[in-house]
Every structure is written in structure tokens, then in C-alpha cells.
Design a protein around this motif. Structure first.
Motif, PDB file in Angstrom:
ATOM      1  N   GLY A  27       0.835  -1.179   0.000  1.00 12.47           N
ATOM      2  CA  GLY A  27       0.000   0.000   0.000  1.00 12.47           C
ATOM      3  C   GLY A  27       0.869   1.227   0.000  1.00 12.47           C
ATOM      4  O   GLY A  27       2.050   1.159   0.327  1.00 12.47           O
ATOM      5  N   ALA A  28       0.294   2.362  -0.387  1.00 18.52           N
ATOM      6  CA  ALA A  28       1.051   3.603  -0.325  1.00 18.52           C
ATOM      7  C   ALA A  28       1.075   4.066   1.123  1.00 18.52           C
ATOM      8  O   ALA A  28       0.174   3.742   1.889  1.00 18.52           O
ATOM      9  CB  ALA A  28       0.384   4.649  -1.205  1.00 18.52           C
ATOM     10  N   ALA A  29       2.119   4.804   1.485  1.00 17.30           N
ATOM     11  CA  ALA A  29       2.162   5.339   2.839  1.00 17.30           C
ATOM     12  C   ALA A  29       1.067   6.370   2.974  1.00 17.30           C
ATOM     13  O   ALA A  29       0.970   7.271   2.154  1.00 17.30           O
ATOM     14  CB  ALA A  29       3.517   5.974   3.097  1.00 17.30           C
ATOM     15  N   PRO A  30       0.213   6.265   3.994  1.00 11.80           N
ATOM     16  CA  PRO A  30      -0.855   7.237   4.131  1.00 11.80           C
ATOM     17  C   PRO A  30      -0.285   8.611   4.479  1.00 11.80           C
ATOM     18  O   PRO A  30       0.710   8.712   5.186  1.00 11.80           O
ATOM     19  CB  PRO A  30      -1.700   6.693   5.268  1.00 11.80           C
ATOM     20  N   LYS A  31      -0.918   9.647   3.932  1.00 11.07           N
ATOM     21  CA  LYS A  31      -0.519  10.993   4.337  1.00 11.07           C
ATOM     22  C   LYS A  31      -1.137  11.273   5.679  1.00 11.07           C
ATOM     23  O   LYS A  31      -2.036  10.550   6.125  1.00 11.07           O
ATOM     24  CB  LYS A  31      -1.006  11.993   3.287  1.00 11.07           C
ATOM     25  N   ILE A  32      -0.688  12.351   6.300  1.00  8.14           N
ATOM     26  CA  ILE A  32      -1.015  12.542   7.713  1.00  8.14           C
ATOM     27  C   ILE A  32      -2.521  12.594   7.964  1.00  8.14           C
ATOM     28  O   ILE A  32      -3.014  12.100   8.964  1.00  8.14           O
ATOM     29  CB  ILE A  32      -0.289  13.797   8.255  1.00  8.14           C
ATOM     30  N   MET A  33      -3.294  13.136   7.020  1.00 10.30           N
ATOM     31  CA  MET A  33      -4.730  13.229   7.256  1.00 10.30           C
ATOM     32  C   MET A  33      -5.459  11.913   6.975  1.00 10.30           C
ATOM     33  O   MET A  33      -6.629  11.776   7.280  1.00 10.30           O
ATOM     34  CB  MET A  33      -5.328  14.337   6.369  1.00 10.30           C
ATOM     35  N   GLN A  34      -4.760  10.979   6.363  1.00  9.84           N
ATOM     36  CA  GLN A  34      -5.439   9.739   5.994  1.00  9.84           C
ATOM     37  C   GLN A  34      -5.314   8.664   7.052  1.00  9.84           C
ATOM     38  O   GLN A  34      -5.845   7.573   6.898  1.00  9.84           O
ATOM     39  CB  GLN A  34      -4.869   9.209   4.676  1.00  9.84           C
ATOM     40  N   VAL A  35      -4.577   8.957   8.132  1.00 11.30           N
ATOM     41  CA  VAL A  35      -4.349   7.909   9.117  1.00 11.30           C
ATOM     42  C   VAL A  35      -5.653   7.452   9.757  1.00 11.30           C
ATOM     43  O   VAL A  35      -5.729   6.364  10.316  1.00 11.30           O
ATOM     44  CB  VAL A  35      -3.378   8.364  10.220  1.00 11.30           C
ATOM     45  N   PHE A  36      -6.694   8.284   9.668  1.00  7.52           N
ATOM     46  CA  PHE A  36      -7.939   7.895  10.311  1.00  7.52           C
ATOM     47  C   PHE A  36      -8.707   6.873   9.501  1.00  7.52           C
ATOM     48  O   PHE A  36      -9.581   6.209  10.006  1.00  7.52           O
ATOM     49  CB  PHE A  36      -8.810   9.129  10.540  1.00  7.52           C
ATOM     50  N   SER A  37      -8.379   6.768   8.212  1.00  3.10           N
ATOM     51  CA  SER A  37      -9.202   5.874   7.404  1.00  3.10           C
ATOM     52  C   SER A  37      -8.397   4.808   6.678  1.00  3.10           C
ATOM     53  O   SER A  37      -8.959   3.836   6.214  1.00  3.10           O
ATOM     54  CB  SER A  37      -9.986   6.696   6.383  1.00  3.10           C
ATOM     55  N   GLU A  38      -7.063   4.989   6.566  1.00  9.24           N
ATOM     56  CA  GLU A  38      -6.351   4.072   5.683  1.00  9.24           C
ATOM     57  C   GLU A  38      -5.400   3.145   6.412  1.00  9.24           C
ATOM     58  O   GLU A  38      -4.764   3.527   7.385  1.00  9.24           O
ATOM     59  CB  GLU A  38      -5.573   4.880   4.630  1.00  9.24           C
ATOM     60  N   PRO A  39      -5.297   1.904   5.906  1.00 12.84           N
ATOM     61  CA  PRO A  39      -4.323   0.980   6.480  1.00 12.84           C
ATOM     62  C   PRO A  39      -2.924   1.335   5.990  1.00 12.84           C
ATOM     63  O   PRO A  39      -2.767   2.137   5.073  1.00 12.84           O
ATOM     64  CB  PRO A  39      -4.761  -0.368   5.951  1.00 12.84           C
ATOM     65  N   THR A  40      -1.929   0.736   6.567  1.00 11.67           N
ATOM     66  CA  THR A  40      -0.565   1.059   6.187  1.00 11.67           C
ATOM     67  C   THR A  40       0.304  -0.196   6.246  1.00 11.67           C
ATOM     68  O   THR A  40       0.027  -1.096   7.028  1.00 11.67           O
ATOM     69  CB  THR A  40       0.012   2.105   7.149  1.00 11.67           C
ATOM     70  N   PRO A  41       1.327  -0.269   5.415  1.00  6.75           N
ATOM     71  CA  PRO A  41       2.315  -1.318   5.636  1.00  6.75           C
ATOM     72  C   PRO A  41       3.121  -0.952   6.887  1.00  6.75           C
ATOM     73  O   PRO A  41       3.237   0.221   7.207  1.00  6.75           O
ATOM     74  CB  PRO A  41       3.206  -1.252   4.394  1.00  6.75           C
ATOM     75  N   ALA A  42       3.640  -1.938   7.588  1.00  8.74           N
ATOM     76  CA  ALA A  42       4.463  -1.650   8.764  1.00  8.74           C
ATOM     77  C   ALA A  42       5.622  -2.633   8.794  1.00  8.74           C
ATOM     78  O   ALA A  42       5.480  -3.775   8.346  1.00  8.74           O
ATOM     79  CB  ALA A  42       3.637  -1.764  10.034  1.00  8.74           C
ATOM     80  N   LEU A  43       6.761  -2.187   9.305  1.00  4.16           N
ATOM     81  CA  LEU A  43       7.974  -3.009   9.229  1.00  4.16           C
ATOM     82  C   LEU A  43       7.778  -4.410   9.801  1.00  4.16           C
ATOM     83  O   LEU A  43       8.066  -5.408   9.147  1.00  4.16           O
ATOM     84  CB  LEU A  43       9.113  -2.311   9.968  1.00  4.16           C
ATOM     85  N   SER A  44       7.260  -4.472  11.039  1.00  4.09           N
ATOM     86  CA  SER A  44       7.202  -5.774  11.708  1.00  4.09           C
ATOM     87  C   SER A  44       6.363  -6.755  10.892  1.00  4.09           C
ATOM     88  O   SER A  44       6.766  -7.897  10.666  1.00  4.09           O
ATOM     89  CB  SER A  44       6.620  -5.608  13.102  1.00  4.09           C
TER      90      SER A  44
END
Lengths: 448, 271
Positions: A380-397
Motif C-alpha cells: 500500500g502507499a504510505a498514508p498521508k497525515i490526514m489519511q491515518v484515520f481511514s487508511e491501512p498502512t504497511p508496517a515493518l514488523s
């Protein structure tokens, strides 16, 4: 006699302690050295001509004049090889049917192996996936892939046990007498002239997005996602945790209710993280609907729940460690209880609280289970700061785990996996370092 | 200084609002995963204002996610079950299947294993535990390490339907969580056997089933016995022209079909 026994015991205990410290150091070394070594290879490696081409096309990096010069060298060095392939194809067409059949399958395989090292042939349509648009971008991988071009892998089952044995047959023997025969020695001799390996420091690995599910590019979205999740978790957990701890320590009436609450907090600290993950899915996503799909918000809330007990306990300990005379002096000067807590006790306890927050941040950044169902995606693309409320994100772990279990070509991209591991470890270390520095500064300030 | 920060914050807010993005969330099968990931990256490259995310947690989870309304596209390597359909209908969700590719389930062994092919019945007997040694099927004298998938997996359910014919798998089977894991387990174990999607046969040996090799021709013709379509489910047919519509119809385009083929699956049409 008794004294001697005591002495011996004392010595034994010291020895045991030293030994365990030594073992720990060795374990750390055994763990960290390979991780660092292999992780660094994601950043520093010998990049080939294709690496620089890929960087130019995908990220618009690099000096155009220099790249053009390299392209000329590449084309000049490749021309004879492509020529040989074309000549052989023409030769193949003229052959009697029987001979043609002999070479056909092998030639198809050879061509595929050739394209895996040197990219698609010039007269062919550009493939759609970036992984087949370029040849090998790393010199180490190029050598591995070259092996499977130079040697044909065959399994010989005519062994005494019947168990197959791997045979590596040089392909030029297969094509002996044809126009393709000189190709293999030609590319062997000119491999470095074609690939033009150069030591590359690819620091952008940390910020680049992935190209073609981590075949190329970097781990930017993963790093950013991890930072979002960690900061989010701390933002939720710290105010609640400190308030709860202050209440438990200073305001709650000692009794059975209080000890019940303490027991609950302690139990919560021991709950496995996957349980938090499932709870987060059921509660935040399926019941509360904090977001429509998995999101950074839901993941941060779940992580916050997980680290809450640590923060509460650390804060409680820190508050209890503040000398009683501080509070008495403050009350004696006429401060109310609440004011005393806010202006005297909490600042004095701050270094201890910071320690708790540091530990929790490290844990939140590294945990996988709580975010599997609530926040993490494999791409997935890294969410921009305002999208953290609605979008998932890849994470290292999560992506480290995902790469080594679910990726279809994990052997080709081991360096990405180790790069992620190194990035995660360094991130957690950096967080801890920053917090230690902050803590030291506050302590110094408090001492005056 | 404060003014500068305020100004920067305002500018950031404005830019965020200026490109209000749409998002597409894909969830589900680890077999469809590579395909969904390739589609997603291709789509994002051509539509920078849309963010597509993909997670691979198994077909069962894909179905659950679409039932709970937490995803836009459920990747599934099996059809939806009646129970799941009902759960959808109860929530007012209309699952609409899109067959994005065809896939054969390859039965894979270590490359050193001399066994060339097995019949469906032999495979079934291996998984029920009736056949325990490779020498009984023309191989070397060594016990078979049987690898199977978790029950959340669509590959598992298709395999169970098409191969096991209602017989129970033996308890001594080793369960792994994804295609990738099954493959790497076989790659490192000379006596292992497993079943994976066709996109995952690099590095292991796919054997013939009933004497038929799994490839484009046999699967398109329907002669390879363990083949199945791969699905993406959406809630109703997406409105034409929306990003979701363009994403879900990507498999019908030429680039889409090429991606299917390059990853190792079988395109649904011969373009």
C-alpha cells in the motif's frame, strides 16, 4: 568451615553472574552481527547498469549524460550477444525438423535465463511487470542468475538409492556446433563490462516506495507506517495511562476495589499480543467502526491498549519513588492535593515515567500480532497525515513476516527483508536513545 | 516563528484537501495476493490519486472482511460458500464475483524426488495417511512428509473438494499458513509433498496429476484435474467509471492479462 562455605558460595554466585552476562553478550553478538551485516547490504551493494536505469526511470535520479554513456557501453557490449541469439534463431528455422525439436525447449529455457540476467531482448515487447523489464540490478544477484544461464540444472535419478542428484551441465555443450555456442563464453568474459557494477550507497532505500512488490525500490511506506503506529499508540496510551496511575496512587481509597484494579492491570500486562489484535478487530473495527477498513487509527488504538499496563505500572512506581516530604512540603505551603500532584509529584516522577514510555514505544514499534487484523497490509502507499484515520498502512514488523512467509519470490529479495529488519532495530534503538537523552536532560534540570 | 509554523500547517491542510484521495482496500487469499499486488501497483502508477492496499490473510478472511464491510475487494481462491452468501445478504451486501484468472493447484515435491506423477487416488491416499512411504508410489524408500494448509485457505478447500472426495485428511499432516510457506517447506525437505497455486512453483517440482502436466493448455482445456478460478468479490457491481470499477476490470485489459500470465497464472481469455 562455615565461613569458607560462604566464601565459596559467594564466588560461585559471582561466577554465575559473569557467565550469564557473557552469554547474553555472545547471544547479542551472534544476533546483531549477521543482521547488521546482511541488513547493510540493502543499503550498500554493487549496483549494476540496470540499477541505475531503474532509478532513472522510476525515481528520476542520476546524471543523464553519464547514464547515456553507460547505455552506449551496455549496447555495444550486448550487441554481439543479441546477434548470436538472432543468428541462432535463423539457424533454427533452417534446421531439419528433428534437430529443431532437439534444441527448441532448451533454447526457450536458455532465452528465459538470458533475459533474467540481461533484461528483455531489444526486439521484444516490453514486459508489463517491472521485475522482467530490467536485468539484475545487483551484482551479487547477477552472478547467481548468470550461473543458471551458464549451467543447465538437471536432476539425475539413476543413483543407487533413486534419490536425485543435481547436475550442472554447461549449456555451451548443449549447443555445441551451433551459432549459439560462443554466446556463453562471450557473456562470461564480458559480464562486468555489460553490467558495469559500481559500489552504490542506496540510502533512499529508507524512503523509496516499493516497485513491483519489493523487487525494486525501498521500504519508505513501511518505515513511515511504523512511525505513525508508534506515535499514535503513545498519543492514546500516555494521557490515559498517567491519569490512571495518578488516580490509583494518589486518590483511590486503598481497599479491595483498588487491589482488584491493580490485579486487572497486571493481568492485562500478561495478555498475549494476538489477543489484543483480535480484540481490536472485534471491538474497534467490527463494533465501534472507528474506520471503514483497517486503519492506522484502529491499529494505534489496539497498540495503545497493549502498552497501557506498562505505562500505568511504570508511572505508579515513579510516583511512589518521589519522597513523601515533597508532597508534605507542597501541601504545607497551602497547595491543594491536585495542585501538588500536578506541580510537584509528576515533575519529580517524570524521568521514571519517561522510562515507561520508552519501553512502550519500543514494544509498539516491534509488535506484529496486534496490527495484523487492525492496521497492517502487505502492500500500500504510505498514508498521508490526514489519511491515518481511514487508511491501512504497511508496517515493518508485519512486512518482515509477510515477506518471508507469503512472498512468491522470497529468495530473490532476501536483502530487502534484512534491510527491513535492520531498519526496525535501528528505529527502536533510535527511539530509546532519544528518550534516554530526554530523560537525562529532565533529571539534570530537576536537580537544578 | 509561530506564524511560520501556523502557515506551514495551513498549507499542509490545504494540500491534503486538494488531493482528497479515494482508496481501495483488498483483503484475502494469499494465492491471489501476488496478482492483486501487481494490479495494485500498476493501477496506482496510472492513477496517482487512488491508493490501493493489499493484504494476504487467506480466502476465509477475505469473505469475513467483505461481510463486515471492512474491504472493497475480497480476493478469494475459492467461490463463496452458501453460509457466507447468507451472512452477506443479512447485512445487505451483494457479493459479486469477478473471475480474474484461472489457476491449477500444483502438487509439488522436492527436485531430488524421482516421482514424476501421481494419480488423484494416490494423492488422496497420501493425504489420508494410507500411503506413508515414497517407495509405494515408485519413489525412494523414505517416509512422506505431508504438508497441508490451514482451513482458512481457499487452496485447501479446493483441494479438499477436488481431491479428497469427502475423506478426512490424516492428523499427521503438517499445517502451514500460506502458499509461500508450503513452497519453502518443500524446497528444504527432500521427502515433502505439498499443494500450492501455480504462481508458486519456482524452485520445486510440480508433478503430473493423472498423467497430465499443469500448464496453460491443460488448465484452459479443463483436462488438468485440480484447477479452479480465482475470484475478486465486490459489493455489487461497482458503478462504471469509478476507480473501483477501473481496478476490478483491470484483468480484462491486455496489461492485466499479461500480468496474470507473467506471475504464472492462466489468463481467462486468450487475447
Amino acid at each position: 568451615m562455615q565461613r569458607r562455605a560462604r566464601y565459596t558460595l559467594d564466588k560461585a554466585f559471582t561466577g554465575l553472574g559473569t557467565a550469564s552476562v557473557l552469554i547474553m553478550a555472545i547471544v547479542l553478538l551472534v544476533l546483531l552481527v549477521p543482521i547488521t551485516w546482511r541488513g547493510c547490504q540493502a543499503f550498500i551493494f554493487r549496483g549494476t547498469y540496470f540499477f541505475r536505469q531503474m532509478q532513472k526511470v522510476e525515481f528520476d535520479r542520476g546524471n543523464t549524460a553519464r547514464l547515456d554513456k553507460q547505455r552506449d557501453q551496455f549496447l555495444a557490449a550486448m550487441a554481439p550477444a543479441w546477434g548470436m541469439i538472432n543468428e541462432f534463431e535463423a539457424e533454427l528455422k533452417e534446421m531439419p525438423r528433428k534437430d529443431r525439436k532437439k534444441y527448441k525447449a532448451n533454447f526457450r529455457e536458455t532465452k528465459k535465463a538470458f533475459e533474467a540476467v540481461f533484461g528483455p531482448l531489444p526486439d521484444e515487447k516490453t514486459p508489463i511487470l517491472p521485475r522482467s523489464q530490467y536485468g539484475q540490478t545487483r551484482w551479487d544477484r547477477a552472478n547467481v542468475k548468470f550461473e543458471s544461464l551458464y549451467f543447465r540444472e538437471m536432476w539425475d535419478y539413476n543413483t543407487p538409492t533413486g534419490q536425485g542428484v543435481q547436475l550442472l551441465l554447461p549449456r555451451d555443450k548443449d549447443f555445441a556446433g551451433t551459432k549459439l555456442e560462443p554466446l556463453f563464453d562471450y557473456v562470461k568474459l564480458n559480464l562486468s563490462k555489460i553490467m558495469q557494477p559500481e559500489v552504490t550507497f542506496y540510502w533512499q532505500f529508507l524512503v523509496d516506495k516499493s516497485i513491483d512488490s519489493h523487487f525494486f525500490g525501498g521500504i519508505g511506506p513501511e518505515v513511515l507506517g511504523t512511525i505513525y503506529l508508534t506515535i499514535g499508540a503513545i498519543l492514546f496510551a500516555v494521557p490515559i495511562g498517567i491519569t490512571a496511575a495518578v488516580y490509583l496512587c494518589e486518590f483511590a481509597r486503598p481497599g479491595s476495589v483498588l487491589s482488584l484494579i491493580r490485579t486487572c492491570v497486571n493481568t492485562l500486562a500478561g495478555v498475549p499480543s494476538i489477543v489484543f489484535g483480535l480484540f481490536g478487530l472485534a471491538f474497534f473495527l467490527n463494533s465501534l467502526h472507528v474506520s471503514q477498513s483497517k486503519s492506522v487509527l484502529a491499529g494505534a488504538l489496539t497498540l495503545a491498549l497493549m502498552v497501557l499496563p506498562t505505562i500505568i505500572r511504570a508511572t505508579e512506581e515513579a510516583i511512589r519513588a518521589v519522597p513523601h516530604s515533597y508532597k508534605e512540603a507542597s501541601l504545607g505551603l497551602g497547595a491543594s492535593h491536585g495542585w501538588a500532584v500536578l506541580t510537584v509529584i509528576l515533575p519529580a516522577a517524570l524521568p521514571g515515567i519517561m522510562t515507561g514510555i520508552v519501553l512502550s514505544m519500543g514494544r509498539a514499534a516491534g509488535e506484529t500480532a496486534p496490527i495484523i487484523f487492525t492496521a497492517a497490509v502487505s502492500l500500500g502507499a504510505a498514508p498521508k497525515i490526514m489519511q491515518v484515520f481511514s487508511e491501512p498502512t504497511p508496517a515493518l514488523s508485519w512486512n518482515i513476516y509477510n515477506l518471508c512467509t507469503e512472498h512468491e519470490a522470497v529468495n530473490e529479495i532476501r536483502h530487502v527483508q534484512y534491510g527491513m529488519v535492520l531498519a526496525l532495530i535501528v528505529l527502536v534503538l533510535a527511539l530509546n536513545m532519544a528518550a534516554i537523552v530526554i530523560r537525562a536532560r529532565i533529571s539534570k534540570k530537576l536537580k537544578g | 516563528m509561530r506564524k511560520l509554523i501556523l502557515g506551514l500547517a495551513a498549507a499542509a491542510l490545504l494540500t491534503v484537501q486538494a488531493n482528497a484521495e479515494t482508496k481501495i482496500v483488498c483483503e484475502g487469499s494469499s494465492t491471489v495476493g501476488p496478482l492483486a499486488k501487481a494490479f495494485a501497483e500498476y493501477f496506482m502508477k496510472n492513477n496517482p490519486d487512488v491508493s490501493v492496499s493489499v493484504s494476504e490473510s487467506g480466502s476465509g478472511n477475505g469473505a469475513k472482511a467483505i461481510i463486515n464491510g471492512t474491504c472493497d475487494v475480497a480476493d478469494m481462491s475459492r467461490g463463496m460458500k452458501a453460509k457466507e452468501f447468507k451472512a452477506c445478504a443479512d447485512k445487505g451486501i451483494m457479493p459479486t464475483p469477478h473471475v480474474v484468472a484461472l489457476d491449477g493447484i500444483a502438487v509439488v515435491v522436492h527436485k531430488s524426488n524421482p516421482v514424476k506423477g501421481l494419480s488423484l487416488e494416490q494423492i488422496r491416499d497420501i493425504y489420508t495417511g494410507k500411503i506413508k512411504n515414497w517407495k509405494d508410489v515408485g519413489g525412494v524408500d523414505m517416509p512422506i512428509v505431508v504438508i497441508t494448509r490451514d482451513t482458512n485457505s481457499g487452496t485447501f478447500e479446493t483441494f479438499e473438494n477436488l481431491v479428497m472426495s469427502k475423506q478426512k485428511m490424516s492428523d499427521s499432516c503438517e499445517v502451514v499458513g500460506s502458499n509461500g510457506q508450503a513452497k519453502s517447506r518443500v524446497e528444504s525437505t527432500p521427502s515433502a509433498v505439498a499443494f500450492v497455486g501455480l504462481g508458486f512453483v519456482e524452485g520445486v517440482k510440480a508433478i503430473d496429476v493423472n498423467g497430465i502436466e499443469a500448464n496453460l493448455e491443460t488448465i484452459q482445456a479443463g483436462t488438468y484435474p485440480i484447477a479452479r478460478p480465482l475470484f475478486m468479490y465486490t459489493n455489487g457491481s461497482p458503478k462504471m467509471g469509478t476507480p473501483l470499477y477501473r481496478f476490478i476490470t483491470l484483468y480484462l485489459t491486455e496489461p492485466g492479462q499479461e500480468m496474470v500470465e507473467e506471475i504464472g497464472f492462466i489468463p481467462v481469455t486468450s487475447y
